[in-house]
Structures are given as structure tokens and as C-alpha cells.
Design an enzyme around this catalytic site. Structure first.
Site, short mmCIF file in Angstrom:
data_model
loop_
_atom_site.label_atom_id
_atom_site.label_comp_id
_atom_site.label_asym_id
_atom_site.label_seq_id
_atom_site.Cartn_x
_atom_site.Cartn_y
_atom_site.Cartn_z
N ASP A 147 -3.08 0.50 -1.14
CA ASP A 147 -3.01 0.33 0.16
C ASP A 147 -2.99 1.83 0.84
O ASP A 147 -2.42 2.73 0.22
CB ASP A 147 -1.97 -0.27 0.62
N ASP A 181 -7.66 -6.22 3.05
CA ASP A 181 -6.50 -6.98 3.86
C ASP A 181 -7.14 -7.30 5.45
O ASP A 181 -7.00 -8.40 6.01
CB ASP A 181 -5.10 -6.13 4.01
#
Length: 216
Positions: A147, A181
Site C-alpha cells: 500500500d 483497492d
């Protein structure tokens, strides 16, 4: 292949952007390292997520394995559903939204399935190495998801009269996420917003098709 071109192209584009961004971050940044893109409101901040989207976790080794297997089953189901929708000529906007969700889910599965096998461990003091001599940092399906997108748009303090969190500092938007995401979130959001429109148009198209058959 009619009807498959746009969904497949969208999936390939999302996967390329997602994986290229993750590979670059993994090879060029240490855990916790960050740099500013748009001042203090948009940063690239490298973390690794052992669990679900937006930094949420699903505890333990078996929890991680369960989550990875669940993701694979879900992607297979979404992929089959996508094929069915294209074949049966569902609303094109709806199909593209499902393609976004499929691409995002597949992008994170790639991290979980393979990154632990092909990368050395990322730490606050050391960048990862691709295909290290001693092997990767973990086994198949136990890898961490990379991330890096961080948007701390608002910093503030809850008023003292605010229930539970009165007087505490808050930050919006706190979660750190990735392109995969984002694709999932956008796909789900658009389906929720335009759900009635998608299925209304589909119903009208089917009625029109039935009318043409009846006239013949």
C-alpha cells in the site's frame, strides 16, 4: 470476442498500473518511507498490509491463508460472473464496474500469492530485493499487500462536547491503500449509485427484444 474488448482492456490497464506502482515502491522505498506528491494532502507512504483492504487485518497465519484462499475463490466467482454478463449482454456500464472490481481483487491476490516468494523482506532500514539468493520472505499465499496512496486531507480535533472522541485529534482520510483497492471501491460505488439505471436500461432492452420477436 465481441463485448469482451473493453472489460479486458480495462482489467489489463488497472493491473499494469497497480503492479508497476507496487513494484516501484517495493524496490525503491523502505517501510514507513514517504514523499510528498501534492504538499501534505497527497503522499506516497510505503506500508505493507497483511490483511484486507485499507490496512485492515485478518489475524494470524491461518487467518492470512484463509483470506488469500477466499480472495481466489471470490475472483474466480467474479470472473465467471463477468463472462456471464458479457455473454448475456448486460448493461455495458455495469459490466465495466464489475471489471474494475475483478481487476482490483486480482491485483491484491498477486501480492498475497507471489510477493512473499519473489521479494526479500522490506524493513524500515532496508529496501526489498527482487529474487534474492536466499529466497523470499515467506511462502505462497502468505505475502503482504503493498500500500502507498495516502490522502491526509484534514487534520483537526474533535470538539470537547463530541461523544467518545471529544478533545482527541483526528485525521481524514487516514487509511493507506493502493490502485487495486481504489478500483474495487470505485466499482462498488458506481454500482450502488447507478444500480437502478443499469437494470432499468437492461429491462427496457429485454422488453424491446421480446417485442421484436413477437412482431416477427
Amino acid at each position: 470476442m465481441k463485448g469482451y474488448t473493453k472489460p479486458v482492456l480495462l482489467i489489463v490497464i488497472i493491473l499494469l498500473i497497480d503492479q508497476v506502482s507496487k513494484l516501484w515502491v517495493k524496490l525503491n522505498m523502505t517501510i514507513g518511507q514517504e514523499f510528498k506528491v501534492l504538499g501534505d494532502k497527497f503522499l506516497i507512504h510505503f506500508i505493507e498490509n497483511p490483511g484486507m483492504a485499507y490496512g485492515m487485518e485478518f489475524g494470524g497465519e491461518y487467518g492470512k491463508l484463509f483470506l488469500s484462499v477466499f480472495r481466489i475463490i471470490a475472483v474466480i466467482g467474479i470472473g465467471y460472473g463477468l463472462h456471464y454478463m458479457v455473454k448475456n449482454k448486460y448493461n455495458r456500464g455495469f459490466i465495466l464496474n464489475v471489471a474494475l472490481i475483478f481487476a482490483g481483487a486480482l491485483g491484491n491476490i498477486i501480492d498475497s500469492a507471489f510477493y512473499g516468494m519473489i521479494f526479500s523482506e522490506s524493513t524500515p532500514y532496508q529496501k526489498a530485493v527482487l529474487f534474492p539468493e536466499g529466497g523470499g520472505y515467506t511462502t505462497f499465499l502468505h505475502g503482504y499487500v503493498v500500500d502507498m496512496l495516502y490522502f491526509p486531507l484534514i487534520d483537526g480535533t474533535f470538539p470537547t462536547w463530541f461523544p467518545i472522541w471529544g478533545g482527541e485529534e483526528f485525521k481524514f482520510f487516514r487509511p493507506i491503500f493502493n490502485v487495486a483497492d481504489s478500483a474495487i471501491s470505485v466499482g462498488v460505488f458506481l454500482i450502488l449509485i447507478f444500480n437502478n439505471r443499469y437494470f432499468k436500461e437492461e429491462h427496457q432492452e429485454k422488453q424491446s427484444a421480446h417485442s421484436e420477436v413477437a412482431e416477427d
